[in-house]
Design a protein around this motif. Structure first.
Motif, PDB file in Angstrom:
ATOM      1  N   MET A  67       0.843  -1.174   0.000  1.00  0.00           N
ATOM      2  CA  MET A  67       0.000   0.000   0.000  1.00  0.00           C
ATOM      3  C   MET A  67       0.895   1.246   0.000  1.00  0.00           C
ATOM      4  N   ARG A  68       0.417   2.275  -0.656  1.00  0.00           N
ATOM      5  CA  ARG A  68       1.158   3.535  -0.745  1.00  0.00           C
ATOM      6  C   ARG A  68       0.550   4.584   0.202  1.00  0.00           C
ATOM      7  N   ILE A  69       1.351   5.573   0.543  1.00  0.00           N
ATOM      8  CA  ILE A  69       0.932   6.643   1.446  1.00  0.00           C
ATOM      9  C   ILE A  69      -0.286   7.376   0.881  1.00  0.00           C
ATOM     10  N   ALA A  70      -0.333   7.543  -0.430  1.00  0.00           N
ATOM     11  CA  ALA A  70      -1.463   8.225  -1.060  1.00  0.00           C
ATOM     12  C   ALA A  70      -2.783   7.554  -0.702  1.00  0.00           C
ATOM     13  N   GLU A  71      -2.781   6.223  -0.579  1.00  0.00           N
ATOM     14  CA  GLU A  71      -3.998   5.489  -0.227  1.00  0.00           C
ATOM     15  C   GLU A  71      -4.438   5.830   1.199  1.00  0.00           C
ATOM     16  N   ILE A  72      -3.494   5.935   2.112  1.00  0.00           N
ATOM     17  CA  ILE A  72      -3.829   6.321   3.486  1.00  0.00           C
ATOM     18  C   ILE A  72      -4.448   7.714   3.490  1.00  0.00           C
ATOM     19  N   LEU A  73      -3.851   8.641   2.740  1.00  0.00           N
ATOM     20  CA  LEU A  73      -4.390  10.003   2.696  1.00  0.00           C
ATOM     21  C   LEU A  73      -5.788  10.032   2.078  1.00  0.00           C
ATOM     22  N   ARG A  74      -6.024   9.191   1.089  1.00  0.00           N
ATOM     23  CA  ARG A  74      -7.365   9.125   0.487  1.00  0.00           C
ATOM     24  C   ARG A  74      -8.398   8.694   1.536  1.00  0.00           C
ATOM     25  N   ARG A  75      -8.013   7.766   2.387  1.00  0.00           N
ATOM     26  CA  ARG A  75      -8.939   7.251   3.396  1.00  0.00           C
ATOM     27  C   ARG A  75      -9.162   8.237   4.545  1.00  0.00           C
ATOM     28  N   LYS A  76      -8.093   8.849   5.020  1.00  0.00           N
ATOM     29  CA  LYS A  76      -8.200   9.689   6.213  1.00  0.00           C
ATOM     30  C   LYS A  76      -8.352  11.165   5.923  1.00  0.00           C
ATOM     31  N   GLY A  77      -8.007  11.581   4.711  1.00  0.00           N
ATOM     32  CA  GLY A  77      -8.056  13.005   4.381  1.00  0.00           C
ATOM     33  C   GLY A  77      -6.681  13.635   4.478  1.00  0.00           C
ATOM     34  N   SER A  78      -6.602  14.858   4.030  1.00  0.00           N
ATOM     35  CA  SER A  78      -5.296  15.510   3.973  1.00  0.00           C
ATOM     36  C   SER A  78      -5.186  16.702   4.917  1.00  0.00           C
ATOM     37  N   ASP A  79      -6.098  16.816   5.857  1.00  0.00           N
ATOM     38  CA  ASP A  79      -6.024  17.913   6.825  1.00  0.00           C
ATOM     39  C   ASP A  79      -4.786  17.760   7.691  1.00  0.00           C
ATOM     40  N   VAL A  80      -4.075  18.878   7.874  1.00  0.00           N
ATOM     41  CA  VAL A  80      -2.881  18.883   8.718  1.00  0.00           C
ATOM     42  C   VAL A  80      -2.960  20.089   9.641  1.00  0.00           C
ATOM     43  N   ALA A  81      -2.839  19.843  10.933  1.00  0.00           N
ATOM     44  CA  ALA A  81      -2.792  20.950  11.891  1.00  0.00           C
ATOM     45  C   ALA A  81      -1.386  21.556  11.844  1.00  0.00           C
ATOM     46  N   ILE A 123       1.664   6.981  13.277  1.00  0.00           N
ATOM     47  CA  ILE A 123       1.954   5.566  13.496  1.00  0.00           C
ATOM     48  C   ILE A 123       0.638   4.777  13.562  1.00  0.00           C
ATOM     49  N   GLY A 124      -0.424   5.398  14.062  1.00  0.00           N
ATOM     50  CA  GLY A 124      -1.736   4.752  14.091  1.00  0.00           C
ATOM     51  C   GLY A 124      -2.256   4.455  12.694  1.00  0.00           C
ATOM     52  N   ASP A 125      -2.025   5.393  11.763  1.00  0.00           N
ATOM     53  CA  ASP A 125      -2.429   5.170  10.370  1.00  0.00           C
ATOM     54  C   ASP A 125      -1.677   3.993   9.767  1.00  0.00           C
ATOM     55  N   VAL A 126      -0.395   3.907  10.092  1.00  0.00           N
ATOM     56  CA  VAL A 126       0.451   2.834   9.559  1.00  0.00           C
ATOM     57  C   VAL A 126       0.014   1.485  10.122  1.00  0.00           C
ATOM     58  N   VAL A 127      -0.252   1.438  11.410  1.00  0.00           N
ATOM     59  CA  VAL A 127      -0.707   0.194  12.033  1.00  0.00           C
ATOM     60  C   VAL A 127      -2.067  -0.221  11.458  1.00  0.00           C
ATOM     61  N   LYS A 128      -2.955   0.743  11.307  1.00  0.00           N
ATOM     62  CA  LYS A 128      -4.280   0.453  10.745  1.00  0.00           C
ATOM     63  C   LYS A 128      -4.167  -0.132   9.341  1.00  0.00           C
ATOM     64  N   SER A 129      -3.255   0.415   8.525  1.00  0.00           N
ATOM     65  CA  SER A 129      -3.091  -0.112   7.163  1.00  0.00           C
ATOM     66  C   SER A 129      -2.514  -1.527   7.197  1.00  0.00           C
ATOM     67  N   ALA A 130      -1.607  -1.801   8.136  1.00  0.00           N
ATOM     68  CA  ALA A 130      -1.038  -3.149   8.249  1.00  0.00           C
ATOM     69  C   ALA A 130      -2.120  -4.155   8.640  1.00  0.00           C
ATOM     70  N   ILE A 131      -2.979  -3.775   9.563  1.00  0.00           N
ATOM     71  CA  ILE A 131      -4.074  -4.659   9.982  1.00  0.00           C
ATOM     72  C   ILE A 131      -5.014  -4.911   8.811  1.00  0.00           C
ATOM     73  N   SER A 132      -5.296  -3.875   8.053  1.00  0.00           N
ATOM     74  CA  SER A 132      -6.174  -4.009   6.883  1.00  0.00           C
ATOM     75  C   SER A 132      -5.558  -4.952   5.851  1.00  0.00           C
ATOM     76  N   GLU A 133      -4.262  -4.812   5.597  1.00  0.00           N
ATOM     77  CA  GLU A 133      -3.588  -5.692   4.641  1.00  0.00           C
ATOM     78  C   GLU A 133      -3.611  -7.137   5.118  1.00  0.00           C
ATOM     79  N   LEU A 134      -3.373  -7.354   6.416  1.00  0.00           N
ATOM     80  CA  LEU A 134      -3.405  -8.712   6.960  1.00  0.00           C
ATOM     81  C   LEU A 134      -4.795  -9.321   6.856  1.00  0.00           C
ATOM     82  N   ALA A 135      -5.819  -8.534   7.096  1.00  0.00           N
ATOM     83  CA  ALA A 135      -7.191  -9.035   6.992  1.00  0.00           C
ATOM     84  C   ALA A 135      -7.508  -9.428   5.549  1.00  0.00           C
ATOM     85  N   THR A 136      -7.051  -8.623   4.603  1.00  0.00           N
ATOM     86  CA  THR A 136      -7.277  -8.931   3.191  1.00  0.00           C
ATOM     87  C   THR A 136      -6.557 -10.219   2.804  1.00  0.00           C
ATOM     88  N   GLU A 137      -5.302 -10.364   3.224  1.00  0.00           N
ATOM     89  CA  GLU A 137      -4.537 -11.577   2.922  1.00  0.00           C
ATOM     90  C   GLU A 137      -5.197 -12.800   3.542  1.00  0.00           C
TER      91      GLU A 137
END
Length: 144
Positions: free
Chosen positions: A1-15, A118-132
């Motif tokens: 998975m690429r970073i762009a996919e994470i941003l698509r899911r969570k949005g691009s807002d940055v404080a 790091i939460g976004d990264v962990v969430k994506s890893a869990i999602s990939e594992l569930a798909t596999e």
């Protein structure tokens, strides 16, 4: 998975806060957005630092209660690691672990376009594992 996919899911807002922002205002921003770090930027595009809860704790140790009225530029982390939208999440995991980083700004063509935690990264890893797992289950069930 690429970073762009994470941003698509969570949005691009940055404080963000400016370097002149006081630590008091920084703390209000962190609390308001329920986040652990902000990008320090004079214009919302260029990154000059990151200010995190860790920076505040270190600042309290060094300055005591006077810290609240000090500008963020005096406590921020200036050596900021960044990533690009095309970077792979698995390589980001290594960078975050190796450097003990919990937030990475995403930069494209020199402009801040998002942030990954790091939460976004962990969430994506869990999602990939569930798909596999699902694919393996379907494969095994299809064989019998």
């Amino acid at each position: 998975m690429r970073i762009a996919e994470i941003l698509r899911r969570k949005g691009s807002d940055v404080a963000t806060v400016t370097p002149e922002t006081t630590v008091r205002t920084l703390l209000a921003t962190l609390a308001e957005h329920n986040i652990g770090a902000v990008v320090v930027s004079p214009d919302g595009n260029r990154i000059v630092g990151m200010a995190s809860e860790r920076d505040v704790v270190r600042g309290l140790h060094a300055h005591g209660s006077d810290l609240l009225d000090i500008p963020v530029s005096e406590i921020m982390t200036v050596d900021v690691h960044t990533c690009a939208p095309d970077d792979r999440v698995d390589s980001l995991r290594g960078t975050m672990t190796e450097h003990r980083i919990r937030h990475l700004p995403v930069v494209h063509e020199g402009r801040l376009i998002g942030i990954v935690s790091i939460g976004d990264v962990v969430k994506s890893a869990i999602s990939e594992l569930a798909t596999e797992r699902q694919q393996l289950v379907e494969y095994v069930q299809g064989q019998y």
